[in-house]
Design a protein around this motif. Structure first.
Motif, PDB file in Angstrom:
ATOM      1  N   LEU A 144       0.651  -1.129   0.080  1.00  0.00           N
ATOM      2  CA  LEU A 144       0.043   0.066   0.118  1.00  0.00           C
ATOM      3  C   LEU A 144       0.782   1.447   0.065  1.00  0.00           C
ATOM      4  N   ASN A 145       0.404   2.478  -0.520  1.00  0.00           N
ATOM      5  CA  ASN A 145       1.154   3.510  -0.408  1.00  0.00           C
ATOM      6  C   ASN A 145       0.228   4.823  -0.039  1.00  0.00           C
ATOM      7  N   THR A 146       0.915   5.806   0.401  1.00  0.00           N
ATOM      8  CA  THR A 146       0.215   7.136   0.738  1.00  0.00           C
ATOM      9  C   THR A 146      -0.243   7.845  -0.297  1.00  0.00           C
ATOM     10  N   LEU A 147      -1.131   8.814  -0.189  1.00  0.00           N
ATOM     11  CA  LEU A 147      -1.181   9.964  -1.325  1.00  0.00           C
ATOM     12  C   LEU A 147      -0.070  10.801  -1.533  1.00  0.00           C
ATOM     13  N   GLU A 148       0.510  10.937  -0.649  1.00  0.00           N
ATOM     14  CA  GLU A 148       1.694  11.861  -0.581  1.00  0.00           C
ATOM     15  C   GLU A 148       2.731  10.923  -1.789  1.00  0.00           C
ATOM     16  N   GLU A 149       2.985   9.727  -1.289  1.00  0.00           N
ATOM     17  CA  GLU A 149       4.032   8.924  -2.102  1.00  0.00           C
ATOM     18  C   GLU A 149       3.490   8.665  -3.500  1.00  0.00           C
ATOM     19  N   GLU A 150       2.198   8.721  -3.645  1.00  0.00           N
ATOM     20  CA  GLU A 150       1.846   8.570  -4.997  1.00  0.00           C
ATOM     21  C   GLU A 150       1.790   9.808  -5.921  1.00  0.00           C
ATOM     22  N   ILE A 151       1.619  11.177  -5.145  1.00  0.00           N
ATOM     23  CA  ILE A 151       1.982  12.326  -5.783  1.00  0.00           C
ATOM     24  C   ILE A 151       3.188  12.440  -6.226  1.00  0.00           C
ATOM     25  N   GLU A 152       4.189  12.288  -5.554  1.00  0.00           N
ATOM     26  CA  GLU A 152       5.549  12.217  -5.649  1.00  0.00           C
ATOM     27  C   GLU A 152       6.133  11.598  -6.757  1.00  0.00           C
ATOM     28  N   PHE A 153       5.551  10.321  -6.820  1.00  0.00           N
ATOM     29  CA  PHE A 153       5.801   9.340  -7.826  1.00  0.00           C
ATOM     30  C   PHE A 153       5.357   9.797  -9.258  1.00  0.00           C
ATOM     31  N   ILE A 154       4.136  10.411  -9.296  1.00  0.00           N
ATOM     32  CA  ILE A 154       3.744  11.031 -10.599  1.00  0.00           C
ATOM     33  C   ILE A 154       4.308  12.287 -10.935  1.00  0.00           C
ATOM     34  N   GLN A 155       4.519  12.982  -9.831  1.00  0.00           N
ATOM     35  CA  GLN A 155       5.400  14.408 -10.165  1.00  0.00           C
ATOM     36  C   GLN A 155       6.839  13.849 -10.688  1.00  0.00           C
ATOM     37  N   GLY A 156       7.137  12.928  -9.809  1.00  0.00           N
ATOM     38  CA  GLY A 156       8.707  12.433 -10.389  1.00  0.00           C
ATOM     39  C   GLY A 156       8.699  12.177 -11.885  1.00  0.00           C
ATOM     40  N   MET A 157       7.771  11.327 -12.362  1.00  0.00           N
ATOM     41  CA  MET A 157       7.874  10.759 -13.612  1.00  0.00           C
ATOM     42  C   MET A 157       7.437  12.156 -14.539  1.00  0.00           C
ATOM     43  N   ASN A 158       6.718  12.809 -14.269  1.00  0.00           N
ATOM     44  CA  ASN A 158       6.404  14.306 -14.859  1.00  0.00           C
ATOM     45  C   ASN A 158       7.933  14.997 -15.176  1.00  0.00           C
ATOM     46  N   LYS A 159       8.673  14.937 -14.050  1.00  0.00           N
ATOM     47  CA  LYS A 159      10.033  15.444 -14.379  1.00  0.00           C
ATOM     48  C   LYS A 159      10.848  14.742 -15.230  1.00  0.00           C
ATOM     49  N   SER A 160      10.907  13.352 -14.941  1.00  0.00           N
ATOM     50  CA  SER A 160      11.732  12.842 -15.698  1.00  0.00           C
ATOM     51  C   SER A 160      11.308  12.435 -17.216  1.00  0.00           C
ATOM     52  N   ALA A 177      -8.098  17.068   4.638  1.00  0.00           N
ATOM     53  CA  ALA A 177      -6.736  16.680   4.660  1.00  0.00           C
ATOM     54  C   ALA A 177      -6.292  16.496   3.155  1.00  0.00           C
ATOM     55  N   VAL A 178      -7.124  16.124   2.423  1.00  0.00           N
ATOM     56  CA  VAL A 178      -6.720  15.963   1.114  1.00  0.00           C
ATOM     57  C   VAL A 178      -6.366  17.240   0.280  1.00  0.00           C
ATOM     58  N   ILE A 179      -7.266  18.196   0.494  1.00  0.00           N
ATOM     59  CA  ILE A 179      -6.960  19.362  -0.067  1.00  0.00           C
ATOM     60  C   ILE A 179      -5.778  19.886   0.445  1.00  0.00           C
ATOM     61  N   SER A 180      -5.492  19.762   1.628  1.00  0.00           N
ATOM     62  CA  SER A 180      -3.988  20.338   2.163  1.00  0.00           C
ATOM     63  C   SER A 180      -3.010  19.907   1.718  1.00  0.00           C
ATOM     64  N   VAL A 181      -2.978  18.431   1.323  1.00  0.00           N
ATOM     65  CA  VAL A 181      -1.897  17.698   0.781  1.00  0.00           C
ATOM     66  C   VAL A 181      -1.748  18.198  -0.959  1.00  0.00           C
ATOM     67  N   LEU A 182      -2.956  18.352  -1.605  1.00  0.00           N
ATOM     68  CA  LEU A 182      -2.936  18.706  -3.050  1.00  0.00           C
ATOM     69  C   LEU A 182      -2.419  20.153  -2.980  1.00  0.00           C
ATOM     70  N   LYS A 183      -2.769  21.114  -1.919  1.00  0.00           N
ATOM     71  CA  LYS A 183      -2.096  22.350  -2.141  1.00  0.00           C
ATOM     72  C   LYS A 183      -0.635  22.245  -1.894  1.00  0.00           C
ATOM     73  N   ARG A 184      -0.204  21.268  -0.897  1.00  0.00           N
ATOM     74  CA  ARG A 184       1.234  21.416  -0.636  1.00  0.00           C
ATOM     75  C   ARG A 184       2.018  21.085  -1.976  1.00  0.00           C
ATOM     76  N   TYR A 185       1.386  20.164  -2.757  1.00  0.00           N
ATOM     77  CA  TYR A 185       2.080  19.533  -3.811  1.00  0.00           C
ATOM     78  C   TYR A 185       1.949  20.571  -5.114  1.00  0.00           C
ATOM     79  N   GLY A 186       1.391  21.611  -4.802  1.00  0.00           N
ATOM     80  CA  GLY A 186       1.336  22.607  -5.868  1.00  0.00           C
ATOM     81  C   GLY A 186      -0.128  22.491  -6.815  1.00  0.00           C
TER      82      GLY A 186
END
Lengths: 468, 468
Positions: free
Chosen positions: B264-280, B307-316
């Motif tokens: 299992l993974n967290t929402l933050e991990e998945e957002i970092e994962f997708i944003q990381g692939m967006n970078k690469s 909680a979700v909106i707070s994470v989304l905001k933190r990730y831009g």
């Protein structure tokens, strides 16, 4: 139609062409006139098909499907020096001797005008060529000979986009259409098989912060000093520069070093992963495990080869028809695999000798060495500069005889490593696709190891499309 | 050219066509004659380009690129009833009001012969249409209006091929070319955001064998009763039938239930994962988080939306221009998001109301309901049978007015769930691609949620190719 005519630099008498060559039953030298004459029945055949209400679209569709089936092997290097034309045709017998590559050369003394005329013919009748090959494939009941596909090996997964050797990087490479996914294999303290490129852990994991006191006296953290349970606690990261305690990325444009969350995995888990995707997608993607540093493992009391082959056998990889290549840099280990490990397991797998530009490997590179190597190896994995010289320029691509010699001895050639990162494309190629073109079609390699499998797959597909 | 002419069943006066419609600046009804006459300058334009040494290949290449840019939105439903032709053109203003969809109808009284003649014209000048749109896009400096792309939302990742909501399934969906990757979000005991479809764990993990005594009195293991550290110990599997203690796959042809190793993974991990692939990769793939069972979470004392909106905001993710849709089945929560949570966070995100075929949602489905909904929602995610009736037959596709009403109120429509597994394609469609065609182009939806993102992406790409 992929043709290119590089004007010869003044003072040189060399031209270089690429063309779709005749994918027929050529087994001996054939003159241009003979080729022209051989084409006539195929032209007639297409005409017949069109008249029987097969429209152009259908013929094209068949041609496209055929292209995918034959892969780009139907597109061969066609070179001319002076008045001679050389067409290199490699084909693979998928019957009893799977992956046994055969090669034919067509050599014809002729004029430059003839060369140009031949290119025109080839261009004009490209559909016919393909149709003819299709019909031959269908009708030649006694022979199952088809042309080999050029393959794409995902080097440690789609490692240009995600941290190497994670299942995530393998999933991405799988989806991108790679033919083989690579696994580097090392052994843990408790004899588990771990997928890891280095025998040490600090470039791709947080071992230094998590197990600070477990380095050897040389400052390195060796995977072989840890149990699998310990290794499971590590977080995997995009590769950082080797010096311990820096988190500076080797390739800064790739996946961010410490983002998200990744883990190490075993060879078994990765094989189940790939075989599971093969089930759910209906594809047949292969594996490409490397026996890492076998001498190091033997010195530590571990027989890595035997363990790897045992796992492969357990997962059904038992013959050269199965989609697996076992690779190693060690010629000694290659011999042990061929003469002891494989026979002991009762399996016969494709073996690949990896080669670097070091003195150790020099003896392999001439005709005698290749012949000796071919007793054990089904393929070669050379560093790519051993095929196209680093000093090549766009007007003067210097291709060694390595591929030709390997093919003459029945071995495939899969050079490493093709990287599209800034600064990683040699100056003799305009861009990454041009680099692939030079290797796949000028140098005639059978596959490449690349961190960017999507680019190689798309290149081969677009090649198939433009040569319709 | 994607045209289809369904012969009307006897006794019916309806025809249905698909055609590439005029992607110009039409904002009001236009007659066939006017369209014909409008085409002339574009034909001239192509001629000019060809004369200026632009060959057909270049024009085609531009057209292909343009198709990719415009997506399939340039291909619109073109229906005719009796003597009327209706061409529906949706376009999106990417300027100040991103994703504000606008719609124009062309209605023209004309004969069946005229309709056929129009199709012919459209077919003949398809390159010209595209070129004209390209040139308009380049030259219309005062307007940034372009056509919306049809999108593919990977439903829980490439869940047709790998266990849902694993990072591996997301990597695969990403590589397959999905535009958005979906995250279902629930909260853990220690207030972490977990990506999980059910609020319970037994369908997709080994919770029952690992934490046998942690079920509630209803026999279910709720994620909200476990800390993240505990949840990390679970192994994720391909979904099994809901009854606890069975390991029988819901979809037997998919990934093997207990193969390999997933977490299992967290929402933050998945957002970092997708944003990381967006970078690469340089792509911009979006996210599509769902607030799961908000009432259940509130009853447990947890404010999931905040909680979700707070994470989304933190990730831009802060404006409607950012590639995120926040979805929920709860109309009450949608209002809370729109009126409280988003303003409190100082962000403005695209909200999607999910709709099922239940009485609760009935009031939303008429003109008045849609208007009310559009005060809060930017899009609708209906169960797909609410758009094309399950009782449709190949000769009689019954399309509701849901999409039309939603578009008229400025909302996009992304129905769920498109599955290619055996038995999952409704009988009115010949195959999965035909199903996609009916929804994307007959029913005119803006995107679909699918377990098979490769098939939807390939469908849209081949559509783009065949309409060149």
């Amino acid at each position: 139609m992929a043709t290119r005519n590089v004007s010869p630099p003044s003072g040189r008498a060399e031209h270089r062409w690429r063309a779709v060559a005749f994918p027929g039953t050529l087994t001996k030298p054939m003159s241009i006139d003979a080729i022209e004459s051989a084409l006539k029945p195929y032209l007639k055949m297409k005409q017949d098909l069109l008249e029987r209400s097969w429209n152009d679209k259908i013929v094209d569709t068949l041609a496209i499907r055929l292209r995918y089936r034959l892969g780009s092997q139907a597109t061969r290097a066609c070179t001319a020096r002076g008045g001679d034309i050389h067409i290199h045709i490699s084909c693979v017998d998928y019957g009893a001797n799977c992956y046994q590559q055969q090669e034919s050369h067509i050599k014809s003394h002729t004029s430059a005008a003839k060369v140009s005329s031949m290119q025109k013919i080839i261009s004009q009748f490209r559909y016919v060529f393909l149709m003819s090959a299709l019909l031959m494939a269908v009708t030649l009941s006694g022979s199952t000979r088809v042309y080999a596909q050029k393959v794409v090996v995902a080097h440690r997964g789609a490692s240009g986009y995600l941290p190497e050797h994670t299942l995530e990087a393998k999933a991405m490479a799988y989806a991108m259409g790679a033919d083989y996914l690579e696994q580097d294999v090392v052994m843990t303290k408790d004899d588990q098989l771990l997928v890891l490129h280095d025998i040490t852990l600090e470039r791709t994991t947080d071992v230094a912060s998590r197990f600070a006191n477990r380095a050897r006296s040389d400052g390195h953290y060796y995977a072989i000093d840890f149990t699998l349970a310990e290794l499971r606690q590590l977080r995997v990261n995009e590769g950082v520069r080797e010096a311990v305690n820096t988190r500076s990325a080797v390739y800064p444009e790739r996946f961010p070093v410490d983002a998200s969350s990744f883990q190490l995995n075993t060879l078994e888990e990765e094989i189940e992963f790939i075989q599971g995707m093969n089930k759910s997608t209906g594809r047949d993607v292969g594996i490409y495990p490397e026996i890492k540093s076998p001498e190091f493992h033997r010195a530590e009391g571990k027989d890595l080869s035997t363990a790897v082959i045992s796992v492969l056998k357990r997962y059904g990889y038992m013959t050269k028809q199965h989609k697996v290549f076992v690779q190693t840099f060690s010629y000694e280990e290659l011999k042990i695999l061929h003469e002891e490990v494989l026979p002991a397991a009762g399996v016969s797998l494709n073996l690949v000798q990896l080669i670097a530009g070091e003195a150790t490997y020099d003896w392999m590179l001439d005709a005698q060495g290749m012949k000796e190597l071919a007793r054990y190896a089904d393929g070669l994995g050379p560093e790519k500069a051993m095929i196209i010289d680093r000093d090549s320029t766009p007007d003067d691509i210097i291709i060694s005889d390595l591929v030709e010699l390997a093919h003459a001895n029945g071995m495939q050639v899969h050079p490493y490593t093709f990287r599209a990162d800034e600064g990683q494309v040699p100056h003799f190629a305009e861009n990454f696709e041009e680099l692939l073109d030079l290797y796949y079609f000028d140098a005639n390699v059978d596959g490449v190891f690349t961190d960017f499998p999507d680019k190689a797959v798309n290149f081969l597909r677009s090649k198939a499309r433009t040569t319709r």
